[in-house]
Each structure stands twice: as structure tokens, then as C-alpha cells.
Scaffold this active site. Structure first.
Site, PDB file in Angstrom:
ATOM      1  CE1 TYR A 171      -3.012  -4.353  -6.239  1.00 40.94           C
ATOM      2  CE2 TYR A 171      -2.027  -2.522  -7.444  1.00 40.94           C
ATOM      3  CZ  TYR A 171      -2.937  -2.995  -6.533  1.00 40.94           C
ATOM      4  OH  TYR A 171      -3.810  -2.124  -5.924  1.00 40.94           O
ATOM      5  CG  ASP A 191      -3.793  -7.695  -4.136  1.00 40.25           C
ATOM      6  OD1 ASP A 191      -4.740  -8.506  -4.207  1.00 40.25           O
ATOM      7  OD2 ASP A 191      -3.946  -6.507  -3.819  1.00 40.25           O
ATOM      8  CG  ASN A 240      -7.842  -7.126  -6.382  1.00 38.98           C
ATOM      9  OD1 ASN A 240      -8.621  -6.958  -5.443  1.00 38.98           O
ATOM     10  ND2 ASN A 240      -7.196  -6.144  -6.960  1.00 38.98           N
ATOM     11  CD  GLU A 300      -2.432  -0.388  -3.465  1.00 41.02           C
ATOM     12  OE1 GLU A 300      -3.091   0.643  -3.379  1.00 41.02           O
ATOM     13  OE2 GLU A 300      -2.794  -1.484  -2.987  1.00 41.02           O
ATOM     14  CG  ASN A 351      -1.957   1.140   1.143  1.00 42.78           C
ATOM     15  OD1 ASN A 351      -2.186   1.740   0.100  1.00 42.78           O
ATOM     16  ND2 ASN A 351      -2.550   1.456   2.280  1.00 42.78           N
ATOM     17  CG  ASP A 386      -4.721  -1.933   2.574  1.00 47.42           C
ATOM     18  OD1 ASP A 386      -3.574  -2.261   2.201  1.00 47.42           O
ATOM     19  OD2 ASP A 386      -5.519  -1.343   1.828  1.00 47.42           O
ATOM     20  CG  HIS A 387      -3.050  -6.226   1.200  1.00 48.71           C
ATOM     21  ND1 HIS A 387      -3.595  -7.179   0.363  1.00 48.71           N
ATOM     22  CD2 HIS A 387      -3.559  -5.045   0.784  1.00 48.71           C
ATOM     23  CE1 HIS A 387      -4.391  -6.600  -0.514  1.00 48.71           C
ATOM     24  NE2 HIS A 387      -4.382  -5.297  -0.279  1.00 48.71           N
TER      25      HIS A 387
END
Length: 430
Positions: free
Chosen positions: A142, A183, A185, A34, A9, A306-307
Site C-alpha cells: 500500500y 495500491d 497510488n 488500507e 478502505n 472506493d477501489h
């Protein structure tokens, strides 16, 4: 050999001590997503870290958006590396190659767009497995999110998935082992989601259908599931879930573990109650997973994003290349020779001049809408518009620091050099 994947992030997660941050993750290959950094914003202390060689992919579409990076210890220096999945961004020797039949599946414009957002770095490593030298290709990705307000992004996400599978299987067919991590998603199964709404239609999600085709549910994972899943339906030989060539390594070792999430919403304080999803994965080809993987797990105790990170451990040993491939950031003109010394000087000046600038909270993840869509699809359309008013995708000035966060972490006994993030916000959820 140990690999780690983490959606950070924003590269500022590492600001204030990137080497110590990387060292604390204790892995040979560290893949981050990210980064929110473009080529013009990449500074030397981020690009060149003592003891590591790094490989970046940047968004060409907009600044402060997307981006991935792979950091390899010098003892894990790859023999080849390239940016993107299509090969269109590779104009040097030392590329991994093996692109599959892309022309039959995509037009040239689609391929350019799929690699335009800085979503993949591919590195290839020589390893020694049971006295036999082999190669392992690590694809750091990502994956895009599906914006409910932009139907074309749902299609873009599915196209990216399709390209990822095509590339991964082409490399595997060429004889290299393959690890796909990052990620992704999409939460795969109901066990990977804190609140799987619309249970009857849960598996109809296109992303989950793609995962069912990409992954093979066999071997140890299937046997353990049969023993511990309390009547979970068996998969037949014709089920598409068995057709894939890759294994979810976490579920391979932990087939029935619940509440094992990797992403939480910052807006709702979801990390405190573990109201999250598991969307960060390490996938490995079936043979590699069965013969070389010895452990895989998540690291929910690691904050800063946040991950949380995820990791995998293999029994094979790495054979480093004598020198990094051309994509390595240390070869960039701005970091080479005299320009490298000039860069250091300029960075120091920027740090001093920016200390008086106003301090802002770290931006939330640009994937917040995806998490809300996964949590409650019926409300995602109403919420996504509000989120854009609350977050920023921009990268902060060089010298910006959150002193409140550092004091908070110091009091909590956590090192601020690694987990420098918004102390007043809880981490996010998808």
C-alpha cells in the site's frame, strides 16, 4: 493459481461474513490494503478464517491508519512470510530474506520509518510450472500518497518506491519469481487517467518516472501497442521504460483498453460516470508474465470500497506448505489455545453491547487527497484541507452496522455480507 488485490478502505468492508467475502473473490491469494486495523484492534473473526491463513502488517504510527493483509487459502499456504520491506520487523524463522543493499541507499532511521506505517506483507509460495518446482514471492503493498501540504510526504513516497524496487529486484536476483501487487497510488499512463491534466508534463510526475524505470514495456504488450496504438511513439532500446524487470499484467493483456479504472472519488459520485484512475496493479517479473500468466483484469462491478479489485491468473499450480510460517495470525498469543476461546466470548459480548451505539457512515478513504492531486494538481492544495473535516481514519466499534446500506443492497440484489458500505455515498477517485 489466481491472485487478487483490493484496497478495501477499512476492514469493515468484510464485516458480517469475511469468509463468504473471501470465497466470493475466488482466488488462492487475496491481498488487501488500507485495512485501517492495528494489532490491538484485530479481532479473531478477522484474523482467523476457516480455510485460510492470514498475514497482517499494522501501522505503528497511528491507530486506524494504513495497514495491509494477505489471506491465503490453505491450499496456497506460503513457505515463508514477513511483515515490511526492510527486514527490521522480522525476528523469527520463516522469513523471505533477500533485502538488497539497503545500507548503501538508506540510513537506519529512514528504514525504520519506511516500515512504520504497515504498508507491506511479503509471502513466498512454492509452485509447479511445467513439472518444475519454483518459488513465487508475492509482495503486497500500500504505497504512500504525496500530500501537497506536506512536502516531506512526497519524499517519503519516493523513498518507499525506491525501497520496493530494491527489495523486489533482490528477491528476483536470488532466483524466485516475483509478483508486486496492491495500491501503487500513481496512474502510469494517460490512458490510465480519466482527465490527465497538464498533458505536456504528465510524464514528469516523479511517481510515473519511477514506474517507467520499474516496468519493462516489451513482448506482447509492445507488439500489440505497435499494431493498435494509432501512431504511438516507439520506444528505443535506450528508453528507461524498457529497463525495468517487471510487467504491468493488465496492460500486457489489454494494451489499448480505455476507461479501465480502479479508483473513483466518493465526494463527487465519480463511480457513476466512471471518472476515475487506474492505480491498483498486479506487476510480475517479465519471465513469469510471459510464461505463466494467462489472464489479468479489473473488477469494477465489485463495490464496497472506493477501489475495485484486480486479479491475475497463472497456469502454474500451488504446492502448499505443510504448516504456515510464524507470521501467521493464528499463532498470535491472543488467538492461541484457551485464549482463542476467551476471545470468542468477549467478541460476542462486545457485539451485543454495541448494537445500541449510534450508527455512522463508513469513513472515506484516507487517500482522497491523492486522488484529487492526480485529478487536478492545481486545486489539490485548496481542497485537501476541507477533506480532513469530512473523513475519519478511526475504526468503528465491533457491532456497528449500516442497516440502510443493507436494505439498499438487498433491494439491488447484492449480498450485504460483502458490500456493506455507504449506500448514500458514491465511491472515490484518484
Amino acid at each position: 493459481m489466481k491472485v487478487v488485490s483490493w484496497n478495501i478502505n477499512g476492514i469493515r468492508t468484510f464485516r458480517g461474513g469475511i469468509k463468504r467475502a473471501l470465497d466470493s473473490l475466488d482466488a488462492d491469494i487475496i491481498c488487501v490494503q488500507e485495512t485501517k486495523v492495528t494489532r490491538d484492534l484485530l479481532d479473531e473473526r478477522t484474523a482467523i478464517v476457516d480455510g485460510y491463513n492470514s498475514y497482517f502488517s499494522y501501522s505503528r504510527a497511528r491507530s486506524g491508519y494504513s495497514g495491509v493483509a494477505t489471506y491465503c487459502k490453505d491450499s496456497a499456504t506460503p513457505s515463508a512470510a514477513e511483515e515490511g520491506l526492510t527486514g527490521l520487523l522480522t525476528n523469527h524463522e520463516g522469513a523471505v530474506g533477500c533485502y538488497g543493499h539497503q545500507a548503501a541507499e538508506f540510513c537506519s532511521e529512514e528504514l525504520q520509518l519506511l516500515d512504520n506505517e504497515g504498508r507491506a506483507v511479503v509471502t513466498q509460495h512454492r509452485v509447479k510450472c511445467q513439472d518444475k518446482e519454483q518459488t513465487v514471492t508475492v509482495i503486497n503493498v500500500y504505497c504512500p500518497r504525496a500530500d501537497p501540504e506536506k512536502p516531506e510526504r512526497k519524499q517519503f513516497k519516493l523513498q518507499f518506491y525506491k525501497l520496493l524496487r530494491l527489495r523486489a529486484e533482490a528477491i528476483l536476483k536470488d532466483g524466485s519469481h516475483v509478483i508486486v501487487l496492491g495500491d501503487i497510488n500513481t496512474s502510469h499512463r494517460q490512458i490510465d487517467h480519466c482527465d490527465p491534466s497538464d498533458i505536456d508534463d504528465f510524464d514528469e510526475n516523479p511517481g510515473r518516472k519511477w514506474l517507467n524505470g520499474f516496468l519493462y514495456s516489451g513482448g506482447q504488450e509492445e507488439e500489440t501497442n505497435d499494431e493498435e496504438s494509432d501512431g504511438e511513439s516507439e520506444v528505443t532500446s535506450t528508453d528507461p521504460i524498457r529497463s525495468g524487470k517487471f510487467v504491468d499484467t493488465f496492460r500486457y493483456f489489454h494494451p489499448t483498453r480505455t476507461n479501465a479504472f480502479t479508483c473513483w472519488s466518493t465526494l463527487t459520485g465519480a463511480r457513476q460516470t466512471n471518472y476515475g484512475t487506474r492505480i491498483d496493479y498486479i506487476f510480475a517479473d517479465c519471465q513469469l508474465a510471459k510464461e505463466q500468466f494467462v489472464a489479468a483484469d479489473i473488477m469494477p462491478e465489485v463495490e464496497g470500497s472506493d477501489h475495485c479489485p484486480v486479479w491475475g491468473q497463472l497456469s502454474c499450480s500451488l504446492l502448499p506448505s505443510s504448516k504456515p510460517p510464524p507470521l501467521c495470525t493464528r499463532y498470535l498469543p491472543e488467538f492461541a489455545g484457551k485464549q482463542q476461546k476467551l476471545s470468542r466470548f468477549l467478541v460476542k459480548v462486545d457485539q451485543k453491547s454495541s448494537q445500541s451505539e449510534p450508527k455512522d457512515a463508513l469513513p472515506g478513504s484516507q487517500e482522497e487527497e491523492e486522488r484529487r492531486e492526480n485529478l487536478n494538481p492545481s486545486r489539490a492544495e485548496h481542497i485537501s484541507g476541507k477533506k480532513r473535516l469530512l473523513t475519519s481514519d478511526s475504526v468503528a466499534p465491533e457491532g456497528e452496522k449500516n442497516e440502510d446500506s443493507k436494505d439498499f443492497l438487498k433491494a439491488a440484489g447484492k449480498p450485504p455480507f460483502l458490500f456493506q458500505t455507504q449506500a448514500h455515498k458514491c465511491c472515490s477517485h484518484r
